[in-house]
Structure formats: C-alpha cells, structure tokens
Design a protein around this motif. Sequence first.
Motif, PDB file in Angstrom:
ATOM      1  N   THR A 113       0.866  -1.169   0.000  1.00  0.00           N
ATOM      2  CA  THR A 113       0.000   0.000   0.000  1.00  0.00           C
ATOM      3  C   THR A 113       0.904   1.219   0.000  1.00  0.00           C
ATOM      4  N   THR A 114       0.750   2.080  -0.977  1.00  0.00           N
ATOM      5  CA  THR A 114       1.644   3.237  -1.081  1.00  0.00           C
ATOM      6  C   THR A 114       1.125   4.463  -0.336  1.00  0.00           C
ATOM      7  N   GLU A 115      -0.166   4.495  -0.066  1.00  0.00           N
ATOM      8  CA  GLU A 115      -0.718   5.619   0.688  1.00  0.00           C
ATOM      9  C   GLU A 115      -0.608   5.288   2.171  1.00  0.00           C
ATOM     10  N   VAL A 116       0.332   5.941   2.833  1.00  0.00           N
ATOM     11  CA  VAL A 116       0.628   5.655   4.236  1.00  0.00           C
ATOM     12  C   VAL A 116       0.098   6.787   5.104  1.00  0.00           C
ATOM     13  N   PHE A 117      -0.562   6.423   6.180  1.00  0.00           N
ATOM     14  CA  PHE A 117      -1.097   7.415   7.116  1.00  0.00           C
ATOM     15  C   PHE A 117      -0.267   7.423   8.378  1.00  0.00           C
ATOM     16  N   TYR A 118      -0.122   8.622   8.938  1.00  0.00           N
ATOM     17  CA  TYR A 118       0.805   8.838  10.036  1.00  0.00           C
ATOM     18  C   TYR A 118       0.125   9.462  11.245  1.00  0.00           C
ATOM     19  N   CYS A 119       0.793   9.308  12.357  1.00  0.00           N
ATOM     20  CA  CYS A 119       0.527  10.125  13.532  1.00  0.00           C
ATOM     21  C   CYS A 119       1.906  10.463  14.093  1.00  0.00           C
ATOM     22  N   HIS A 120       1.940  11.256  15.127  1.00  0.00           N
ATOM     23  CA  HIS A 120       3.215  11.634  15.735  1.00  0.00           C
ATOM     24  C   HIS A 120       3.306  11.082  17.146  1.00  0.00           C
ATOM     25  N   ALA A 121       4.516  10.833  17.575  1.00  0.00           N
ATOM     26  CA  ALA A 121       4.753  10.221  18.880  1.00  0.00           C
ATOM     27  C   ALA A 121       4.121  11.019  20.018  1.00  0.00           C
ATOM     28  N   ASP A 122       4.031  12.331  19.874  1.00  0.00           N
ATOM     29  CA  ASP A 122       3.457  13.161  20.929  1.00  0.00           C
ATOM     30  C   ASP A 122       1.954  13.386  20.777  1.00  0.00           C
ATOM     31  N   ASP A 123       1.340  12.800  19.746  1.00  0.00           N
ATOM     32  CA  ASP A 123      -0.111  12.894  19.600  1.00  0.00           C
ATOM     33  C   ASP A 123      -0.787  12.145  20.740  1.00  0.00           C
ATOM     34  N   THR A 124      -2.019  12.505  20.999  1.00  0.00           N
ATOM     35  CA  THR A 124      -2.799  11.781  22.000  1.00  0.00           C
ATOM     36  C   THR A 124      -3.442  10.554  21.357  1.00  0.00           C
ATOM     37  N   LEU A 125      -3.833   9.633  22.190  1.00  0.00           N
ATOM     38  CA  LEU A 125      -4.528   8.446  21.711  1.00  0.00           C
ATOM     39  C   LEU A 125      -5.805   8.832  20.970  1.00  0.00           C
ATOM     40  N   GLU A 126      -6.509   9.812  21.464  1.00  0.00           N
ATOM     41  CA  GLU A 126      -7.737  10.255  20.811  1.00  0.00           C
ATOM     42  C   GLU A 126      -7.454  10.807  19.408  1.00  0.00           C
ATOM     43  N   GLU A 127      -6.380  11.585  19.255  1.00  0.00           N
ATOM     44  CA  GLU A 127      -6.017  12.124  17.934  1.00  0.00           C
ATOM     45  C   GLU A 127      -5.705  10.990  16.956  1.00  0.00           C
ATOM     46  N   ALA A 128      -4.952   9.995  17.424  1.00  0.00           N
ATOM     47  CA  ALA A 128      -4.602   8.866  16.561  1.00  0.00           C
ATOM     48  C   ALA A 128      -5.845   8.064  16.188  1.00  0.00           C
ATOM     49  N   ALA A 129      -6.742   7.856  17.148  1.00  0.00           N
ATOM     50  CA  ALA A 129      -7.973   7.116  16.876  1.00  0.00           C
ATOM     51  C   ALA A 129      -8.808   7.838  15.823  1.00  0.00           C
ATOM     52  N   LYS A 130      -8.855   9.152  15.907  1.00  0.00           N
ATOM     53  CA  LYS A 130      -9.596   9.928  14.907  1.00  0.00           C
ATOM     54  C   LYS A 130      -8.958   9.782  13.525  1.00  0.00           C
ATOM     55  N   ALA A 131      -7.629   9.757  13.470  1.00  0.00           N
ATOM     56  CA  ALA A 131      -6.936   9.576  12.190  1.00  0.00           C
ATOM     57  C   ALA A 131      -7.226   8.188  11.618  1.00  0.00           C
ATOM     58  N   MET A 132      -7.218   7.170  12.483  1.00  0.00           N
ATOM     59  CA  MET A 132      -7.537   5.807  12.033  1.00  0.00           C
ATOM     60  C   MET A 132      -8.943   5.773  11.435  1.00  0.00           C
ATOM     61  N   HIS A 133      -9.866   6.396  12.113  1.00  0.00           N
ATOM     62  CA  HIS A 133     -11.249   6.420  11.640  1.00  0.00           C
ATOM     63  C   HIS A 133     -11.370   7.186  10.316  1.00  0.00           C
ATOM     64  N   ALA A 134     -10.747   8.343  10.240  1.00  0.00           N
ATOM     65  CA  ALA A 134     -10.844   9.180   9.040  1.00  0.00           C
ATOM     66  C   ALA A 134     -10.299   8.471   7.805  1.00  0.00           C
ATOM     67  N   HIS A 135      -9.249   7.669   7.999  1.00  0.00           N
ATOM     68  CA  HIS A 135      -8.590   7.008   6.870  1.00  0.00           C
ATOM     69  C   HIS A 135      -8.989   5.542   6.728  1.00  0.00           C
ATOM     70  N   HIS A 136      -9.853   5.059   7.616  1.00  0.00           N
ATOM     71  CA  HIS A 136     -10.329   3.668   7.565  1.00  0.00           C
ATOM     72  C   HIS A 136      -9.171   2.669   7.640  1.00  0.00           C
ATOM     73  N   VAL A 137      -8.265   2.888   8.609  1.00  0.00           N
ATOM     74  CA  VAL A 137      -7.117   1.993   8.795  1.00  0.00           C
ATOM     75  C   VAL A 137      -7.042   1.539  10.253  1.00  0.00           C
ATOM     76  N   ASN A 138      -6.344   0.433  10.461  1.00  0.00           N
ATOM     77  CA  ASN A 138      -6.162  -0.120  11.803  1.00  0.00           C
ATOM     78  C   ASN A 138      -4.765   0.111  12.353  1.00  0.00           C
ATOM     79  N   ARG A 139      -3.890   0.668  11.510  1.00  0.00           N
ATOM     80  CA  ARG A 139      -2.504   0.889  11.920  1.00  0.00           C
ATOM     81  C   ARG A 139      -2.035   2.228  11.363  1.00  0.00           C
ATOM     82  N   LEU A 140      -1.173   2.879  12.123  1.00  0.00           N
ATOM     83  CA  LEU A 140      -0.568   4.136  11.680  1.00  0.00           C
ATOM     84  C   LEU A 140       0.934   4.055  11.859  1.00  0.00           C
TER      85      LEU A 140
END
Length: 143
Positions: free
Chosen positions: A75-102
């Motif tokens: 998969t070439t489209e990779v979604f990210y979060c940052h180490a200092d992000d909160t769990l809630e921010e990462a969960a929202k990113a997972m939901h927005a991009h329909h992925v289970n891993r970041l």
Amino acid sequence: MQTKIKDLMKYNPVTISPESSLTDAAKKMESLDCGILPVGTEDNLEGIITDRDIVLRAVAKGRDTAKEKVNNYMTTEVFYCHADDTLEEAAKAMHAHHVNRLIVKDDSGRMCGVLSFGCILRNGNQMSDIHKVLECTVGKKAA
C-alpha cells in the motif's frame, strides 16, 4: 493527563525492501509476530505491506509469493501520527482514513514506530481510553 502515542507504539519497526519477495515479507512478519512491515527505510518510506495485503492481493489470486515482489502488492498511501499525539487524535486519524494501523513519526519527521489496535489493547490502558478509541473509530458512542 492524556495517553500519548509514544507510550503505546511499537518502537523501531523492522523495514523490508520493496524488491523483497512476499514470502520473505511473510516470514519476517512471522518471526517478528507482527502483521505490518514498513517498506523502504526510516528516511525513505515507500509504503507498507500487511499480512492482509499478501493474503488478499496475492495468495487468494494464486500468485507465487516466492516470485512476487513487495512493491507490487504494498500500500503506497501511508497514514501517520506523531509520537506526541494523543490516543484520541490517533484514533480519529484511524477512523478518518479507515485503517487499523498508523506509522508514527518523531519530531524530525522520521519514522520511529507503528501504532495498531493491538498496541492500544495490550498496553494496559484504562477502559476509558479504550472506550475513547472505540468511540472515535466507530464514529458514535461505544456501548
């Protein structure tokens, strides 16, 4: 205090070359007990390959995984979060991009880890944290 990704993520993920075979990727996943490998290097991430990519895109179609290359199935489209992000921010990113891993990036923008639902569940989080993740990823109040 909100849970930070750096407290949950798997650090220093092992990468794989895009020219590696799918069999090599699967064997590496098995030895590391993981379902995802970043493709490329820490400084040059080209994509990700998951156990699901291998099974659905190659095995289910009868491809010879010893001959097929990672770069044709990753998969070439990779979604990210940052180490200092909160769990809630990462969960929202997972939901927005329909992925289970970041993929997790550090302050300099380099890959430093991977966050998965498994990381979240296995790290002894409070039920309230898990509830927040479910709420964010399901998009409504979790029961």
